[in-house]
Scaffold this motif. Structure first.
Motif, PDB file in Angstrom:
ATOM      1  N   ASP A 195      -7.006   7.774 -82.297  1.00 46.17           N
ATOM      2  CA  ASP A 195      -6.287   8.930 -81.760  1.00 46.17           C
ATOM      3  C   ASP A 195      -6.825   9.331 -80.392  1.00 46.17           C
ATOM      4  O   ASP A 195      -6.119   9.952 -79.599  1.00 46.17           O
ATOM      5  CB  ASP A 195      -6.401  10.119 -82.713  1.00 46.17           C
ATOM      6  N   ALA A 196      -8.075   9.013 -80.142  1.00 45.21           N
ATOM      7  CA  ALA A 196      -8.700   9.275 -78.844  1.00 45.21           C
ATOM      8  C   ALA A 196      -9.652   8.131 -78.551  1.00 45.21           C
ATOM      9  O   ALA A 196     -10.230   7.539 -79.469  1.00 45.21           O
ATOM     10  CB  ALA A 196      -9.434  10.607 -78.839  1.00 45.21           C
ATOM     11  N   GLN A 220      -3.978  10.445 -78.062  1.00 47.19           N
ATOM     12  CA  GLN A 220      -3.882  11.818 -77.564  1.00 47.19           C
ATOM     13  C   GLN A 220      -4.721  11.997 -76.303  1.00 47.19           C
ATOM     14  O   GLN A 220      -4.350  12.741 -75.399  1.00 47.19           O
ATOM     15  CB  GLN A 220      -4.353  12.799 -78.634  1.00 47.19           C
ATOM     16  N   HIS A 221      -5.877  11.343 -76.283  1.00 42.45           N
ATOM     17  CA  HIS A 221      -6.786  11.426 -75.144  1.00 42.45           C
ATOM     18  C   HIS A 221      -7.289  10.028 -74.788  1.00 42.45           C
ATOM     19  O   HIS A 221      -7.702   9.273 -75.667  1.00 42.45           O
ATOM     20  CB  HIS A 221      -8.009  12.302 -75.461  1.00 42.45           C
ATOM     21  N   ALA A 229      -0.959  11.303 -73.473  1.00 45.35           N
ATOM     22  CA  ALA A 229      -0.747  12.724 -73.214  1.00 45.35           C
ATOM     23  C   ALA A 229      -1.794  13.276 -72.261  1.00 45.35           C
ATOM     24  O   ALA A 229      -1.495  14.083 -71.379  1.00 45.35           O
ATOM     25  CB  ALA A 229      -0.761  13.496 -74.532  1.00 45.35           C
ATOM     26  N   ASN A 230      -3.038  12.832 -72.408  1.00 39.82           N
ATOM     27  CA  ASN A 230      -4.122  13.357 -71.576  1.00 39.82           C
ATOM     28  C   ASN A 230      -5.045  12.211 -71.178  1.00 39.82           C
ATOM     29  O   ASN A 230      -5.655  11.580 -72.044  1.00 39.82           O
ATOM     30  CB  ASN A 230      -4.921  14.421 -72.337  1.00 39.82           C
ATOM     31  N   ILE A 284      -9.031  16.681 -81.039  1.00 41.43           N
ATOM     32  CA  ILE A 284      -8.096  15.694 -81.567  1.00 41.43           C
ATOM     33  C   ILE A 284      -7.240  16.383 -82.617  1.00 41.43           C
ATOM     34  O   ILE A 284      -7.761  16.906 -83.612  1.00 41.43           O
ATOM     35  CB  ILE A 284      -8.834  14.491 -82.173  1.00 41.43           C
ATOM     36  N   ASP A 285      -5.931  16.397 -82.411  1.00 36.97           N
ATOM     37  CA  ASP A 285      -5.020  17.005 -83.366  1.00 36.97           C
ATOM     38  C   ASP A 285      -4.774  16.075 -84.537  1.00 36.97           C
ATOM     39  O   ASP A 285      -4.669  14.857 -84.371  1.00 36.97           O
ATOM     40  CB  ASP A 285      -3.682  17.340 -82.690  1.00 36.97           C
ATOM     41  N   ARG A 289      -2.984  13.960 -87.219  1.00 35.31           N
ATOM     42  CA  ARG A 289      -1.694  13.267 -87.250  1.00 35.31           C
ATOM     43  C   ARG A 289      -0.787  13.870 -88.320  1.00 35.31           C
ATOM     44  O   ARG A 289      -1.241  14.327 -89.346  1.00 35.31           O
ATOM     45  CB  ARG A 289      -1.885  11.781 -87.565  1.00 35.31           C
TER      46      ARG A 289
END
Length: 257
Positions: A157-158, A208-209, A237-238, A253-254, A256
């Motif tokens: 995710d990151a 996400q990152h 996104a970032n 980290i959001d 999922r």
């Protein structure tokens, strides 16, 4: 609890990355003095006394030099591979945990997967961190992206990813020939183009990152790294670029869906 992460600094003058979940916080590597580590952590709103453990990727001084002094002062457990332990005499540690066979382990609710990487060190490892909130890959200090590496870091995710050098700058730069061969070799550091190729192969729509890290101050520039990674960065996104002096601030980290 969501994972979050931040950096004390990223580069050949010292490295340190914080990974946190709830009340637990890990420090990956420490290439700074105790005083400098305390100062850099304070900037991020934490103290070494808040740490649950220190993890070590390999024995090079910009990653290891501050580990033992900090662990002794704050009575912290240290996780590292047997090869890293044998490579450097770091003295007695308060609590030592050997990473055997790169098998996953847990610190509180953070699951840690050590991943063997090709680097000019005794038994180097990079890490993937997971909890119920998401996953983070920390991938620096390797000269080649192997299928083994791609299998572990392709679904994070990151991601903190090394883009150490621009090949032309390295070739024309101030390093002696032997060091140029080492940095640019299969057991050295990833170039901007190697980092971009990795992202193209594994895809980065899920990220996400994306943090581009370990950028050489002599053999690279943020502008060159940004240009090489532009196609991949546009899909994230970032995307930020870590620096030696400031590292980067906390990123969340959001979970999922």
């Amino acid at each position: 609890m969501a994972l979050r992460f931040a950096s004390l600094g990223s580069g050949s003058k010292g490295n340190g990355t914080l990974v946190a979940s709830g009340d637990h916080c890990l420090l990956v590597d420490c290439g700074f003095t105790i005083k400098e580590t305390e100062r850099r952590m304070a900037r991020l709103g934490v103290s070494p006394s808040d740490l649950s453990a220190i993890l070590v990727t390999h024995e090079h001084s910009d990653h290891l030099s501050g580990v033992a002094p900090l662990a002794r002062k704050y009575k912290l457990p240290v996780y590292l591979t047997p090869g890293t332990l044998r490579a450097r005499d770091i003295g007695k540690l308060p609590r030592l945990h050997l990473i055997e066979g790169h098998q996953p382990f847990a610190v509180a609710d953070i699951q840690v997967t050590p991943v063997a990487v090709p680097h000019d060190a005794r038994e180097a490892a990079q890490f993937v961190f997971r909890n119920r909130g998401g996953s983070l890959g920390l991938l620096t200090d390797l000269g080649t992206v192997t299928p083994h590496v791609e299998a572990h870091f392709g679904d994070c995710d990151a991601l903190v990813l090394e883009a150490n050098h621009d090949p032309q700058m390295l070739a024309q730069g101030p390093y002696p020939p032997s060091l140029k061969r080492r940095v640019g070799g299969a057991y050295g550091h990833l170039s901007n183009q190697q980092a971009a190729g990795f992202l193209q192969r594994v895809g980065c729509d899920q990220l996400q990152h994306l943090v581009v890290a370990h950028i050489s101050e002599k053999n690279n520039s943020v502008e060159l790294a940004r240009a090489a990674l532009a196609d991949a960065a546009d899909k994230v996104a970032n995307c930020i670029f870590a620096c030696q002096q400031q590292g980067f601030d906390w990123l969340d980290i959001d979970k999922r869906d």
